[in-house]
Design an enzyme around this catalytic site. Sequence first.
Site, PDB file in Angstrom:
ATOM      1  N   ASP A  92       0.823  -1.212   0.000  1.00 58.36           N
ATOM      2  CA  ASP A  92       0.000   0.000   0.000  1.00 58.36           C
ATOM      3  C   ASP A  92       0.858   1.263   0.000  1.00 58.36           C
ATOM      4  OD1 ASP A  92       0.835  -0.831   2.620  1.00 58.36           O
ATOM      5  OD2 ASP A  92      -0.363   0.807   3.438  1.00 58.36           O
ATOM      6  N   GLU A  93       0.258   2.320  -0.437  1.00 62.92           N
ATOM      7  CA  GLU A  93       0.811   3.680  -0.305  1.00 62.92           C
ATOM      8  C   GLU A  93       2.297   3.767  -0.664  1.00 62.92           C
ATOM      9  OE1 GLU A  93      -1.967   5.407   3.280  1.00 62.92           O
ATOM     10  OE2 GLU A  93      -0.298   4.130   3.859  1.00 62.92           O
TER      11      GLU A  93
END
Length: 555
Positions: free
Chosen positions: A366-367
């Site tokens: 993620d991210e």
Amino acid sequence: MAQPPIFRLLSAAALGLPLIAAPASAASITANGAITASGPAAVHSAANSPAVGSRPSATPALTAVIPAPVQVTPAAGRTFRLGPLTVIRTQPGSPAARAVGEQLARDLRPATGFRLPVLPVAPPRLPVVSLLLGAGDGRLGTEGYRLTVAADRVTIRANKPAGLFAGTRTLLQLLPQEIDSPTPVRRPWTVAGGSILDYPRFAYRGAMLDEARHFHTPDEIKSYIDEISRFKVNYLHLHLSDDQGWRIQIDSWPKLTTVSGGPGTGVDGEGPGFLTKSQYREIVGYAARRYVTIVPEIDMPGHVNAAQVAYPELTCDGVAPPPRTDTEVGYSSLCIGSETTYRFVEDVIRELAAMTPGPYIHIGGDEAHATPEADYLAFEQRVLPLVAKYGKTAYGWNEIAKSPASTTAVAQYWDTATTNATVAAAVTRGTKVVMSPANQAYLDMKYDRHTPLGQSWAGYIEVRTAYGWDPATRVTGVGESAVLGVEAPLWSETLRTLDDIEFMAFPRLPAIAELGWSPASTHDWESFSTRLGSYGPRWTLQGVNFYPSPQINWG
Ligand code: TNX
């Protein structure tokens, strides 16, 4: 501890003599049988005390259970009474069934004071709780069960021990609320007559705990396992690394824990803390006895600052970044072009797979805002197959759906949108999805603007919002057959203690658990909120902190 005088009682029963109950350990019974709840004070919720009166609560209706069962058939006028002479009978020749029976006996003991024997054969004329395998009903799958309550016996039948365990969690909720008292209570322990047919809608019903931002001890993790397994949650995902800290022993890279699990790590520099391999294995075993599977996560290629603090060779310039104790995200990245990165990743996955009997290794993803798109794809192309190399199924946040290598992986949907073309396309190629939409399933979101803990970037999530969605229609193109299940993540930037964890998890976690277990046809806010309201006193008795949502009529 002394054994119960069961043989004297059994022979008395056989002779038709009157039976006298062995007294419960008297020290803790008050004269009027009043309940004294113990446990941590409800620090975040001064008004958090649904009435737990000194009058005995009613026998719960068969329909009171959370998550709602598939089918409930009450039999009016019939009641089972659990007493000091009740025998727990388990499937002969099945150590796993016996272990479920022993767990039930331990669960029943504090409040009743009864030491119920667990036997393969029930002596005649005694009330029996039977846990039997060989249900011969395909609908039940591995986790389903059928529970029948007659005047003289409760019978739980299942195909597998996991179903027996699920049935015992239901039985605990069918006993009066005081069954959750930590000390003996004198009252009739009655169960309403009838039958329940039950099995899960989705195979995966998860909770996630962030160990990296604030470390939570093995005992705290075990308490959380106890609390979530009551609602038939069967996976606990542990987020074991992030920018602020690294929380799992990896022998081939020892500084990950000595440095990044050491003092000063975590949000606000609250560390130290990490799980040794033996602590991790113990948690895995503890969870397995409650039919909960541990899913370990190492987040990469972003969220790796702590690893780079310990090993600067994991950066592209070889310079160690400063330790981070703030809550920023999206600034760190592994060095995608460096072979050291893949040696590190493979070592970690290999060691993690070796200590994890469960099927999934979560690799984050993620991210990764500091990883250029092409690098991200190159990284996943090499790393997703590594998980399979060590015999596990790769699992990652929904960004991994960008990678063509994610077809055999599980993507965890944390987006708030109702459409996501990348995830929908991956689903057509075979990717399965666990639904954790941040604006409905994130337990670290505040309930409302007054909530003292948590964040609000995905919005406020009151109980009705947490309950108000369907995992199979939430995202366009991600239908019932693509959904492996649901998970309620709990990020811990603002959470330190078990009290904090409980306050954010309850009562929303049971809402997510019901979405994962119960058939869509049972979905009904009025029903859920009524059942939840009746559950509140149980948390009070268990010493579990919870948010007394004004949306619920507690009592
Ligand atoms: C986003 S959701 C994150 C986490 C934070 C969380 C806080 C996701 C996959 N990543 O790094 O802890 O928000 O709510």
